[in-house]
Write a protein that holds these residues in place. Structure first.
Motif, short mmCIF file in Angstrom:
data_model
loop_
_atom_site.label_atom_id
_atom_site.label_comp_id
_atom_site.label_asym_id
_atom_site.label_seq_id
_atom_site.Cartn_x
_atom_site.Cartn_y
_atom_site.Cartn_z
N SER A 279 0.86 -1.17 0.00
CA SER A 279 0.00 0.00 0.00
C SER A 279 0.90 1.23 0.00
CB SER A 279 -0.87 0.03 1.26
OG SER A 279 -1.58 -1.17 1.41
N ALA A 280 0.34 2.38 -0.38
CA ALA A 280 1.12 3.63 -0.38
C ALA A 280 0.48 4.63 0.56
CB ALA A 280 1.21 4.21 -1.79
N LEU A 281 1.32 5.28 1.31
CA LEU A 281 0.87 6.30 2.25
C LEU A 281 1.66 7.57 1.98
CD1 LEU A 281 -1.01 6.70 4.66
CD2 LEU A 281 0.83 5.89 6.13
N TYR A 282 0.95 8.65 1.64
CA TYR A 282 1.57 9.95 1.46
C TYR A 282 1.33 10.77 2.73
CZ TYR A 282 2.26 9.52 -3.62
OH TYR A 282 2.67 9.15 -4.88
N ALA B 265 6.79 8.62 12.40
CA ALA B 265 7.04 7.19 12.58
C ALA B 265 5.77 6.43 12.21
CB ALA B 265 7.44 6.89 14.02
N ASP B 266 5.98 5.22 11.70
CA ASP B 266 4.90 4.29 11.36
C ASP B 266 5.10 3.06 12.22
OD1 ASP B 266 3.08 2.52 10.26
OD2 ASP B 266 4.13 2.33 8.35
N ASN B 267 4.16 2.80 13.12
CA ASN B 267 4.30 1.67 14.05
C ASN B 267 5.66 1.70 14.74
OD1 ASN B 267 1.70 0.80 13.40
ND2 ASN B 267 2.44 -0.50 11.76
N GLN B 268 6.05 2.87 15.18
CA GLN B 268 7.28 3.16 15.92
C GLN B 268 8.55 3.01 15.08
OE1 GLN B 268 7.12 0.83 19.52
NE2 GLN B 268 5.48 2.08 20.35
N ASP C 239 5.83 3.29 0.88
CA ASP C 239 5.20 2.07 0.41
C ASP C 239 5.33 1.06 1.55
OD1 ASP C 239 4.51 3.10 -2.08
OD2 ASP C 239 6.40 2.51 -2.98
N VAL C 240 4.20 0.58 2.03
CA VAL C 240 4.16 -0.23 3.25
C VAL C 240 3.33 -1.49 3.04
CG1 VAL C 240 4.46 1.80 4.76
CG2 VAL C 240 2.16 1.06 4.13
N VAL C 241 3.48 -2.43 3.95
CA VAL C 241 2.65 -3.64 3.90
C VAL C 241 1.22 -3.25 4.29
CG1 VAL C 241 4.56 -5.20 4.39
CG2 VAL C 241 3.21 -4.29 6.27
N PRO C 242 0.23 -3.89 3.70
CA PRO C 242 -1.15 -3.60 4.09
C PRO C 242 -1.38 -3.94 5.57
CG PRO C 242 -1.07 -4.83 2.04
CD PRO C 242 0.31 -4.84 2.60
N GLY C 243 -2.39 -3.32 6.13
CA GLY C 243 -2.73 -3.57 7.52
C GLY C 243 -2.86 -2.27 8.28
N ARG C 244 -2.84 -2.40 9.61
CA ARG C 244 -3.00 -1.24 10.49
C ARG C 244 -1.67 -0.52 10.66
NH1 ARG C 244 -7.02 -0.75 15.27
NH2 ARG C 244 -8.20 -0.70 13.37
N ALA D 253 -1.48 10.55 17.27
CA ALA D 253 -1.46 9.42 16.35
C ALA D 253 -2.66 9.45 15.41
CB ALA D 253 -1.44 8.12 17.12
N ALA D 254 -2.43 8.98 14.21
CA ALA D 254 -3.50 8.70 13.26
C ALA D 254 -3.39 7.21 12.94
CB ALA D 254 -3.35 9.54 12.01
N THR D 255 -4.47 6.51 13.01
CA THR D 255 -4.46 5.09 12.69
C THR D 255 -5.13 4.90 11.34
OG1 THR D 255 -4.54 4.51 15.02
CG2 THR D 255 -5.17 2.79 13.46
N VAL D 256 -4.43 4.21 10.44
CA VAL D 256 -4.93 3.99 9.09
C VAL D 256 -4.86 2.50 8.80
CG1 VAL D 256 -4.60 4.58 6.66
CG2 VAL D 256 -3.96 6.23 8.41
N ASP D 257 -5.98 1.93 8.36
CA ASP D 257 -6.02 0.53 7.93
C ASP D 257 -5.94 0.52 6.42
OD1 ASP D 257 -6.34 -0.85 10.46
OD2 ASP D 257 -8.31 0.11 10.57
N LEU D 258 -4.84 -0.04 5.90
CA LEU D 258 -4.57 -0.02 4.46
C LEU D 258 -4.81 -1.38 3.84
CD1 LEU D 258 -1.27 2.04 4.65
CD2 LEU D 258 -3.43 2.82 3.69
N ALA D 259 -5.50 -1.39 2.70
CA ALA D 259 -5.71 -2.59 1.92
C ALA D 259 -4.62 -2.68 0.85
CB ALA D 259 -7.09 -2.56 1.26
#
Length: 155
Positions: free
Chosen positions: A42-45, A61-64, A79-84, A104-110
């Protein structure tokens, strides 16, 4: 005399702006194409457009795990693995005896998904800004990224 005072004030404001390591022009252009992420990812901007708090660098930071840092009008693509994904941001504190707060912002990515987060300043005590991250629409995120410059991601 008034013009000289305005010029000096403007010079101070510009010099007070934070800076971060920047990606090259090719990487900036690549990211602004908004290509789909690699298969199975998945992609996160993450971007920042606020002038408020422009003297501070926001560390992300993403998941620390460090993503990188943002100054005003900069962005990063991860570019990250899908999930929380729990995105946090922090700002160094310049005031004695205070601790910068991270929101924090929590994003669940497909898989294959592209999402956008705006990182903004949340005014704190004097000399102690805090930052927040929040998801925005794809249209708003694309416009902000297009108007900004790509910062280098953490390795």
């Amino acid at each position: 005399m008034r013009a000289l005072g305005c010029l000096l004030a403007a010079s101070f404001l510009v010099s007070a702006c934070a800076s971060v390591p920047m990606a090259g022009p090719a990487a900036d252009a690549d990211g602004k194409r908004f290509d789909p992420p690699p298969p199975g990812q998945s992609a996160l901007y993450l971007y920042r457009t606020s002038v408020l708090g422009s003297e501070a660098v926001f560390s992300l930071a993403d998941n620390q795990q460090p993503i990188g840092s943002l100054a005003n009008r900069t962005w990063i693509r991860a570019d990250v693995v899908p999930g929380r994904h729990v995105i946090t941001c922090s700002v160094p504190s310049y005031a004695p005896l205070t601790q910068p707060l991270a929101e924090a912002a929590t994003v669940d990515l497909a898989p294959g998904e592209i999402r956008f987060l705006e990182v903004d300043v949340w005014p704190g005590l004097p000399l102690n800004p805090r930052c927040v991250a929040g998801e925005v629409t794809a249209d708003k995120g694309r416009a902000a990224v297009t108007d900004g410059n790509r910062a280098m991601a953490a390795n």
